[in-house]
Design a protein around this motif. Structure first.
Motif, PDB file in Angstrom:
ATOM      1  N   GLU A 139      28.950  23.973  17.341  1.00  0.00           N
ATOM      2  CA  GLU A 139      28.644  25.280  18.154  1.00  0.00           C
ATOM      3  C   GLU A 139      27.792  25.032  19.526  1.00  0.00           C
ATOM      4  O   GLU A 139      27.538  25.652  20.385  1.00  0.00           O
ATOM      5  CB  GLU A 139      28.180  26.293  17.596  1.00  0.00           C
ATOM      6  N   ILE A 163      33.533  26.231  27.248  1.00  0.00           N
ATOM      7  CA  ILE A 163      33.751  27.303  26.399  1.00  0.00           C
ATOM      8  C   ILE A 163      34.517  27.109  25.278  1.00  0.00           C
ATOM      9  O   ILE A 163      35.773  26.448  25.620  1.00  0.00           O
ATOM     10  CB  ILE A 163      33.985  28.627  27.176  1.00  0.00           C
ATOM     11  N   ARG A 164      34.633  27.601  23.913  1.00  0.00           N
ATOM     12  CA  ARG A 164      35.816  27.102  23.068  1.00  0.00           C
ATOM     13  C   ARG A 164      36.677  28.114  23.224  1.00  0.00           C
ATOM     14  O   ARG A 164      36.560  29.402  23.665  1.00  0.00           O
ATOM     15  CB  ARG A 164      35.156  27.602  21.595  1.00  0.00           C
ATOM     16  N   GLU A 177      38.579  29.756  21.287  1.00  0.00           N
ATOM     17  CA  GLU A 177      38.385  31.161  20.519  1.00  0.00           C
ATOM     18  C   GLU A 177      37.936  32.073  21.192  1.00  0.00           C
ATOM     19  O   GLU A 177      37.830  33.390  20.723  1.00  0.00           O
ATOM     20  CB  GLU A 177      38.445  30.867  19.077  1.00  0.00           C
ATOM     21  N   ARG A 178      36.675  31.669  21.915  1.00  0.00           N
ATOM     22  CA  ARG A 178      35.736  32.500  22.269  1.00  0.00           C
ATOM     23  C   ARG A 178      36.355  33.408  23.912  1.00  0.00           C
ATOM     24  O   ARG A 178      36.015  34.146  24.484  1.00  0.00           O
ATOM     25  CB  ARG A 178      34.519  32.078  22.783  1.00  0.00           C
ATOM     26  N   ASP A 211      27.548  34.743  26.115  1.00  0.00           N
ATOM     27  CA  ASP A 211      26.845  33.945  24.917  1.00  0.00           C
ATOM     28  C   ASP A 211      27.750  33.129  24.485  1.00  0.00           C
ATOM     29  O   ASP A 211      27.503  32.338  23.494  1.00  0.00           O
ATOM     30  CB  ASP A 211      26.575  35.263  24.032  1.00  0.00           C
ATOM     31  N   ALA A 212      29.052  33.004  25.210  1.00  0.00           N
ATOM     32  CA  ALA A 212      30.105  31.918  24.836  1.00  0.00           C
ATOM     33  C   ALA A 212      30.004  30.685  25.526  1.00  0.00           C
ATOM     34  O   ALA A 212      30.506  29.508  25.399  1.00  0.00           O
ATOM     35  CB  ALA A 212      31.210  32.422  24.723  1.00  0.00           C
TER      36      ALA A 212
END
Lengths: 384, 283, 381, 305
Positions: C224, C279-280, C282-283, C351-352
């Motif tokens: 993360e 950024i991932r 899923e975010r 925040d992601a």
């Protein structure tokens, strides 16, 4: 005075008109008188298949000793091995006048003590008891004699070879026997054959120890001509191939043809299918000798062996039971053998007579240069 | 679909050709073996079955001194050859495999050279060596053994290295990891793993020595150093008896039994493919 | 506590090739520590130096405080489970396990007892008399484990021990291995190139690349909060956007991506200049085209890949970059409507978004990249 | 693995020393003798220092070559014999290797065994077998007669007379060489063909090649390395062979270069000439070897020997 060519190491080359006495030096003296035979084994260096195993057995029994025979397949090979120092023997047999200078030059021989060899004077032909190549028999004692001639199968070869003006011509007329003709695999014997033929045509006496390059090359050319005529094999196995019929006409040593009749005939082949012709004069005769290795540790035993072999009975048995080469013994000649039905009439002339021996020539050691002419001619012939 | 791939027409033609080839290549030898059992003297006409040329009173492999001694000398040379060439070759294989860097390539080339050198060249070189340099050793058994070792050495190295490559270094590392010191890494792990290859290479060295002719002949001194191969050569041209076939047969049986044994050992421990590779190694 | 490892300035060169380029690592006692990275990153070389198979070119290896860099492997109290297991084929299972006990002063009975225990531990008792080559891959792996553990090492080294096994078996063994480590309480140093495996099992992961450690931290932190572009890229699918950082903006960093300015709260928020923003998938929230505003970018769907539980949607945003987003397959009509050519709006929550400073002087070699890409293709579990 | 780099060199040392002395020094002795001299006893006097080398014997030999002397004749004949034997090996060996690799099916193991077997039968015994068979009353002679091969050979002049196979016929020597060495040719060829991925041939067929063209465009090129390896493998020892010609012929018309060397070295007293000839033969073979290695390396298929 003509300068005589010298041989290996600058030593004189013995000829019938130039006999040689090899010196006995202080550093290499004969064994003292009156010793008794040392324990064996006696290590003997000999041609392959050149002594009867039964004769050997008898000697071993008589002297309660062992004999180890090592063999070689050609005189060149033997000289090469002996002079390399890689091998060492008590007794050497089978070498001849054409090797004597090499043997002396390489200091391979020990001198003989005749007190151990009573049979030499008693039994051996006078001229070989004191031969020109080793006056006084200082180093050598003769074993057997033979001559070069023609061996053939009279059931296959129809020509009357012995009746021809120049019997050697048969090889140059042997188209019909192509592939079944043999020439001795020995440079001196083989090259001297066309020389004899030439001389016979001209009615002169050839010098079979010639150092004339042209003569040698002419002989080579004649010999090479045979390839086209009858494609001869170059071999010394005539004593096996003639009786088997693998060859029918062979340039042969007389002894081999007798050996073939004595020992190698297949069952069912009568000995009188073999014939031999050899010249009465101007041909090749040779003799082998016994000699003692310089490094021997058993000199008396070695002398005893020589004397044993010079015994008439032993020499005779070895001759007729196995070897086929005639020992130069006063008591053994063709008549004896014929009478005893040991050899057929067709092979009578394979038993060398003393008079034949006298009027033919020995092949003798050449000078280094002369040797090279013969070697080069031979390699040229061998190259086909 | 194999028929379609075949440019020679039906594979039947190829099959016949292969069959013919095998008959041609093996049958003459079988016939020669057969004549070893001939009752008569002939090697071309069958005269009934007999083992006289193997064990008979006269002229047999067992009782003719020339034949018996030749067989004995052949085996003697083979034993010496195996005894020296195997450890020497195994060590060289190990060293070459692990010795990285300068010189190893050269040594590797040197090791392979005897495999591609015609025997007569090696025979001449060794003959001159023993005549000119090592007169003290001279010709004879010692020289013959040295000559044979020199080229069988390469076979040993090739076989053992092949196995070393397929083993890899991890077994020794595992042993070290488990606490085995150098000595034990070698004797408890590497050596047992190499054992089949060592047995196979020894067998190949043995068979190669037994069948060698040229080098052995060149370095021979006299009749006591005659081997079976030399006997075959010097007698085949003349009119030998079936005893010659008999001694050749004995020779062949020894070779084949040795190799079969090695093949089985190797196959048991190292798998069939590698074993076949070793069997064809003489290539 | 035993089994603590410090690597200090550890270097290994093979001729001209630098395999390990001065790494410092701390492996706490009793932890499951994983060295993760693409092939050729130096992880196996590091492990082999700890085991003693390679001698470091320079640097120190402190095992419970003493430098063992020059100690031969058979004198180190660490044991290894090899990638190919290296079970001795000429010995049976029991003899394999007993091999190392010979070097410990033990009675015969004690030795037999220890072998029995070790085989029991890995559930291989009934195979004690089998030859190694008569075992399946999983069984061999267990024997290799027993062979190493029977010596009660302070540290167990495992070099891709699951690499040769099929996927299902591998998953089971991952769990077992982790449980075993917890039970024994000794330090495990585990080498793998499989990020999912690393994340599942480890207490701590060091991600290696080009002979260096990129980041060493807990699995969660690694996934993360990657420190570097490489780590972000190597672990799972990441979207990396080229951006220009314009400095802090109230606990966040203002970054310019194309013609939009976004706020990123994670990572190097102090940075200025050229950076990467990550950024991932899923975010990312995919919204209808109509949605405009803060933290949003317009884009066009290029592909939508059906993954069962979700769609992986590839979206080309303004400025040309391609982003991947996960859209849950919740049965709604929106997800199915995302066909190529559809215009959408992407919501990238601050925040992601993570700011990463591009530090790598050199790109990893092509193989490593493609391998990493292959690994990354699997969604994290 | 740990361990000083010197340990392994030390382990290799005895073997390296052995090969250095008994191969390298031995070979240098050939050089020293060939570039040496003879003493008055016709024994070689090697010249160990290259600065003292006497080129006389070698140049004499080269001279002999250029001017069509006996060495030229023999060399030419040797090359002809070897070339023909290799060619025949290819014609017979390729179909056999091809069949064994591609079509033998469950017989493959057995056929392979039969192909390997001759490698381990004493070469001289195999020659001995043929000498018996080809004798005028031998089985082989009879067979060749009854199947008409004898007549065929007679009519084209390859044979002098009925049953005369051992009469010193070049054709017999060539066939004997073929028989003696062909197993060493077939095996590497088999390995090369066996290694070909069948799917490549299927692919060629799939792309429209006829069976013949698939063979000539795919299979044959892929087995080329094997053909070359096999050819070199049998040509090298054949160039040094003297016993085959001697055993089945013994005629001067079939003597090969090996026979000349043997004559000088082992029989005669001209070791220096023999060494010079050995040197020339080795040089020729080394050149052949290098050519082979270069070809295979260029083709990217350095064949394993």
């Amino acid at each position: 005075m003509v300068q005589k060519p010298t041989g290996p190491g600058g030593l004189p080359l013995p000829r019938t008109d130039n006999s040689v006495t090899w010196a006995i030096t202080d550093e290499n003296k004969p064994v003292k008188d009156g010793g008794s035979p040392e324990p064996g084994p006696l290590r003997v260096f000999n041609y392959a298949d050149y002594i009867d195993p039964a004769t050997l057995k008898k000697f071993q029994k008589e002297f309660s000793t062992k004999v180890e025979v090592a063999t070689y397949n050609s005189a060149d090979e033997a000289i090469a091995k002996l002079s390399s120092g890689a091998v060492d023997f008590d007794l050497i047999m089978g070498l001849s006048g054409s090797n004597i200078v090499d043997l002396i030059a390489h200091r391979l021989l020990a001198p003989l003590n005749h007190s151990y060899l009573p049979n030499l004077e008693k039994n051996v032909w006078a001229e070989l008891a004191d031969p020109f190549y080793d006056r006084g028999s200082h180093y050598t004692v003769p074993y057997v004699v033979w001559m070069d001639g023609i061996g053939w199968r009279n059931d296959k070869v129809k020509e009357d070879i012995a009746g021809m003006d120049v019997p050697w011509d048969i090889f140059w007329q042997a188209q019909a026997y192509r592939g079944k003709v043999g020439i001795l695999d020995d440079r001196r014997d083989a090259l001297s054959m066309p020389m004899q033929r030439d001389a016979m045509h001209k009615g002169v006496r050839p010098d079979l120890n010639t150092e004339d390059e042209d003569v040698v090359n002419k002989a080579q050319a004649d010999l090479s001509e045979l390839s086209g005529i009858c494609n001869p094999k170059v071999a010394i196995t005539d004593y096996q191939t003639l009786p088997e019929g693998k060859t029918v006409l062979h340039h042969s040593w007389s002894g081999d043809v007798l050996a073939a009749a004595f020992y190698y005939l297949p069952e069912g082949t009568p000995p009188d299918v073999l014939s031999f012709w050899g010249p009465d004069e101007n041909g090749v005769v040779q003799n082998d000798f016994f000699c003692i290795g310089k490094g021997t540790k058993r000199p008396v035993l070695a002398h005893s062996f020589i004397n044993f072999m010079l015994d008439e009975k032993n020499a005779y048995d070895n001759f007729v039971n196995f070897n086929g080469y005639v020992p130069p013994q006063k008591g053994i000649d063709a008549d004896v053998l014929l009478k005893q039905d040991l050899i057929p009439k067709t092979l009578e002339s394979a038993v060398v007579r003393p008079d034949q021996f006298a009027s033919n020539q020995e092949l003798l050691q050449l000078s280094v240069t002369g040797q090279r002419f013969w070697d080069d001619a031979w390699s040229k012939f061998k190259a086909g | 679909m194999s028929v379609l791939r075949n440019p020679w027409g039906k594979p039947r033609f190829l099959a016949v050709m292969t069959g013919g080839y095998i008959i041609w290549s093996v049958l003459p030898v079988l016939i020669a073996i057969g004549f070893a059992f001939n009752d008569g003297r002939s090697r071309t006409t069958w005269q009934g079955f007999s083992t006289r040329w193997f064990t008979g009173e006269t002229g047999s492999v067992l009782h003719d001194p020339a034949l018996r001694d030749a067989l004995g000398h052949t085996l003697l040379l083979a034993v010496i050859c195996v005894a020296v060439a195997t450890p020497l070759g195994v060590a060289l294989a190990l060293g070459l495999q692990r010795w990285r860097g300068r010189g190893s390539g050269t040594v590797n080339g040197l090791m392979l050279l005897p495999l591609v050198t015609p025997e007569i060249v090696m025979g001449v070189a060794l003959l001159l060596l023993f005549l000119q340099v090592f007169g003290g050793i001279g010709l004879g058994t010692d020289a013959q053994a040295i000559g044979q070792i020199t080229f069988t050495l390469s076979y040993v190295v090739v076989i053992v290295r092949g196995r070393l490559v397929s083993i890899g270094p991890e077994f020794e590392e595992a042993a070290a990891d488990l606490g085995a010191p150098r000595r034990d890494q070698f004797f408890r792990v590497l050596l047992p793993l190499l054992a089949p290859a060592i047995v196979a290479s020894a067998a190949v060295a043995f068979a190669t020595s037994i069948d060698d002719f040229v080098v052995t002949q060149y370095l021979s001194s006299d009749a006591s150093t005659t081997t079976v191969s030399m006997l075959l050569y010097s007698s085949a041209r003349g009119a030998p008896t079936p005893a010659l076939n008999a001694i050749a047969t004995v020779n062949l049986m020894i070779t084949l039994l040795t190799l079969a044994f090695a093949y089985l050992v190797y196959r048991r421990f190292a798998g069939r493919d590698e074993a076949t590779a070793v069997a064809t190694l003489e290539v | 506590m035993d089994g603590e490892i410090h690597l200090e300035e550890l270097c290994k060169k093979f001729d001209d090739f630098v395999a390990v380029d001065g790494i410092d690592l701390y492996m706490p006692p009793g932890e499951f520590f994983t060295l993760l990275g693409p092939s050729g990153c130096g992880k196996t070389t590091t492990l082999r130096m700890v085991a003693g198979f390679e001698r470091p070119t320079s640097g120190r290896i402190l095992l419970d405080g003493s430098d063992v860099a020059r100690v031969p492997p058979h004198q180190r109290n660490v044991n290894t489970v090899f990638q190919s297991y290296a079970l001795f084929p000429h010995l049976d299972v029991a003899k394999n396990v007993a091999f190392g006990l010979k070097y410990h002063k033990l009675s015969k009975d004690e030795r037999a007892k220890r072998v029995g225990e070790a085989l029991e531990l890995v559930d291989m008792t009934e195979f004690a008399r089998r030859k190694a080559d008569q075992l399946s891959g999983g069984q061999q792996q267990r024997v290799a484990l027993a062979r190493a553990l029977v010596l009660r090492p302070r540290v167990l080294l495992l070099d891709e021990p699951l690499g040769a096994l099929d996927a299902q078996l591998r998953k089971n063994l991952q769990v077992e291995l982790k449980a075993l480590q917890a039970e024994l309480g000794i330090t495990f140093v585990f080498v793998t190139h499989d990020q999912a495996e690393a994340l599942t099992m480890s207490d701590r992961i060091a991600v290696m690349n080009g002979g260096r450690v990129e980041q060493a931290a807990s699995p969660k932190a690694i996934y993360e909060e990657p420190d570097t572009v490489f780590v972000a890229d190597f672990l799972g699918v990441s979207n990396l956007l080229g951006a220009k950082a314009m400095g802090p903006d109230g606990g966040a960093c203002a970054v310019q991506v194309g013609d939009r300015t976004l706020r990123a709260q994670q990572g190097a928020t102090e940075a200025r200049g050229e950076v990467k923003v990550m950024i991932r998938p899923e975010r990312i929230v995919v919204e209808p085209h109509a949605n405009e505003g803060e933290q949003r970018m317009p884009g066009m769907v290029e592909r939508s890949v059906y993954l069962g539980g979700a769609y992986e949607v590839h979206i080309r945003v303004l400025g040309g970059e391609l982003l991947k987003a996960m859209v849950p397959n919740d049965g709604g009509a929106f997800a199915t409507a995302l066909e190529p050519g559809a215009a959408v709006s992407l919501h990238l929550p601050s925040d992601a978004l993570r700011v990463l400073i591009q530090t790598e002087p050199e790109e990893p070699d092509e193989d490593a990249v493609s391998m990493a890409a292959a690994e990354a293709a699997q969604p994290p579990r | 693995m740990s361990g000083s780099r010197w340990t392994w060199r030390l382990v290799a040392l005895p073997g390296v020393a052995w090969l250095s002395v008994f191969f390298l020094v031995a070979f240098y002795t050939v050089l020293a003798v060939a570039f040496g001299n003879q003493d008055t006893l016709s024994q070689p006097v090697p010249h160990w220092n290259p600065l003292d080398w006497n080129v006389g014997y070698v140049s004499e030999m080269l001279d002999n070559f250029w001017h069509g002397g006996p060495f030229w004749t023999v060399s030419l004949r040797t090359i002809q014999f070897v070339a023909l034997a290799v060619l025949l090996s290819l014609l017979i060996g390729y179909p056999v290797a091809y069949f064994t690799a591609m079509h033998a099916g469950r017989w493959k193991g057995a056929i392979l065994l039969a192909l390997i077997l001759p490698l381990w039968i004493n070469y001289l015994m195999r020659m001995l077998a043929w000498i018996n068979l080809l004798a005028p009353d031998g089985v082989g002679s009879d067979v060749l007669h009854s199947v008409g091969i004898e007549d065929l050979f007679l009519s084209i002049g390859l044979l002098d007379e009925p049953g005369g196979w051992l009469n010193g016929q070049p054709v017999t020597v060539i066939l004997a060489l073929l028989y003696g060495y062909i197993p060493f040719f077939i095996l590497p060829l088999f390995v090369a063909i066996d290694r070909i991925d069948r799917r490549q041939i299927d692919a060629a067929r799939d792309l429209g090649a006829s069976p013949a063209s698939a063979f000539f465009r795919v299979t044959l090129p892929l087995s080329w390395a094997g053909i070359l390896a096999g050819a070199v493998l049998i040509a090298l020892p054949m160039f040094g062979d003297y016993y085959t010609a001697d055993l089945v012929s013994a005629s001067t018309q079939t003597n090969m270069i090996g026979n000349q060397i043997d004559e000088f070295m082992r029989q005669g007293s001209e070791k220096v000439t023999g060494a010079a000839l050995t040197l020339l033969l080795s040089t020729f073979l080394l050149a052949l070897m290098f050519y082979y290695l270069r070809t295979t390396r260029r083709a990217g298929t350095a064949a394993e020997v």
